[in-house]
Write a protein that holds these residues in place. Structure first.
Motif, short mmCIF file in Angstrom:
data_model
loop_
_atom_site.label_atom_id
_atom_site.label_comp_id
_atom_site.label_asym_id
_atom_site.label_seq_id
_atom_site.Cartn_x
_atom_site.Cartn_y
_atom_site.Cartn_z
N ILE A 85 0.84 -1.20 0.00
CA ILE A 85 0.00 0.00 0.00
C ILE A 85 0.88 1.25 0.00
O ILE A 85 0.62 2.22 -0.72
N SER A 124 -6.08 -0.89 1.25
CA SER A 124 -5.65 -1.40 -0.05
C SER A 124 -6.67 -1.09 -1.13
O SER A 124 -6.34 -0.63 -2.23
N ASP A 127 -6.74 2.59 -1.96
CA ASP A 127 -5.55 2.96 -2.72
C ASP A 127 -5.70 2.62 -4.19
O ASP A 127 -5.11 3.28 -5.05
#
Length: 270
Positions: A85, A124, A127
């Motif tokens: 990440i 995650s 992102d």
């Protein structure tokens, strides 16, 4: 290392690993434990390539021993996800899903560590701009932490959840709400983790982006000016956010011949 004395702790971590490698069989779990501590050291230092190599070696050992579905392996998978990440690597999602699945199966969905797994997966997904699913996991994690554990002693998690909420607002162009959440995440992080923590540079970068999109160009310029310097000092010049902040600063704010602040679209700030 727990005192934040990273440079002083590294020789001891290396020596512990060396001794265990000399005295124990190659696939002994105590060697993996030392590798794990050293990988965490590299992650905190921003040496992501070295950390990735160590985490991968640990997971390969779990695969050989048939323990990839253990809580120990889940911890490494989630750490690997956080690492990815941090550098914008899409592999973070699968590692987060695998680690969360193991925790959910063994610990149940109300356990604190399962909620942390949801936080990692939410980060995650956000992102990767999978905003709706990311918000779902973030809300689920927040509800679990508040109802079962309380957030008053979970400052780091509270900061991450505030940041994720900010990312969600930014993705649907509610920049004022995003800015408020990013500021809160930065405030909590400074209080709980100190003024030089790696998270701050990531949070500051996204604060700068929302300030830009909200036409608060002078402050955006100030944030982007500070962020790459801070990030290069604590995560290295090769880190993706260092490069992104350097690249975006001239696009965010330039000045005309009279010193008037302009944005990337030629918008003149009053």
């Amino acid at each position: 290392r727990s005192l934040g004395l990273l440079e002083q702790s590294k020789p001891h971590l290396l020596e512990a690993l060396r001794i265990r490698q000399e005295l124990l069989p190659a696939d002994n779990t105590e060697i993996a434990a030392s590798q794990f501590q050293l990988a965490n050291w590299h992650t905190e230092r921003g040496d992501f390539q070295e950390a990735e190599i160590l985490y991968a070696e640990i997971l390969a050992g779990h695969l050989r021993r048939g323990t990839l579905d253990s809580l120990e392996a889940a911890e490494v998978q989630l750490r690997m996800s956080v690492l990815f990440i941090s550098i914008g690597d899409r592999r973070s999602e699968q590692y987060a899903r695998d680690g969360l699945a193991t925790r959910d199966r063994i610990l149940g969905d109300k356990h604190r560590e399962t909620a942390i797994g949801r936080v990692v997966l939410a980060a995650s997904l956000m992102d990767q701009e999978k905003t709706a699913e990311g918000i779902m996991f973030g809300i689920s994690a927040m509800k679990s932490l508040i109802s079962n554990h309380g957030l008053e002693n979970e400052k780091t998690l509270a900061a991450v959840l505030e940041y994720q909420a900010g990312v969600g607002f930014a993705r649907v162009n509610l920049q004022s709400f995003a800015i408020a959440r990013f500021r809160r995440a930065i405030e909590i992080t400074k209080q709980s983790l100190g003024p030089k923590h790696l998270y701050l540079s990531i949070f500051l970068f996204d604060l700068g982006a929302s300030l830009r999109d909200n036409k608060q160009l002078l402050e955006a310029e100030q944030v982007f000016t500070a962020t790459p310097v801070f990030h290069a000092g604590h995560a290295g010049h090769a880190h993706c956010h260092t490069h992104r902040a350097h690249a975006m600063r001239p696009a965010v704010a330039v000045r005309d011949d009279n010193g008037q602040l302009l944005d990337y679209a030629g918008y003149s700030q009053d």
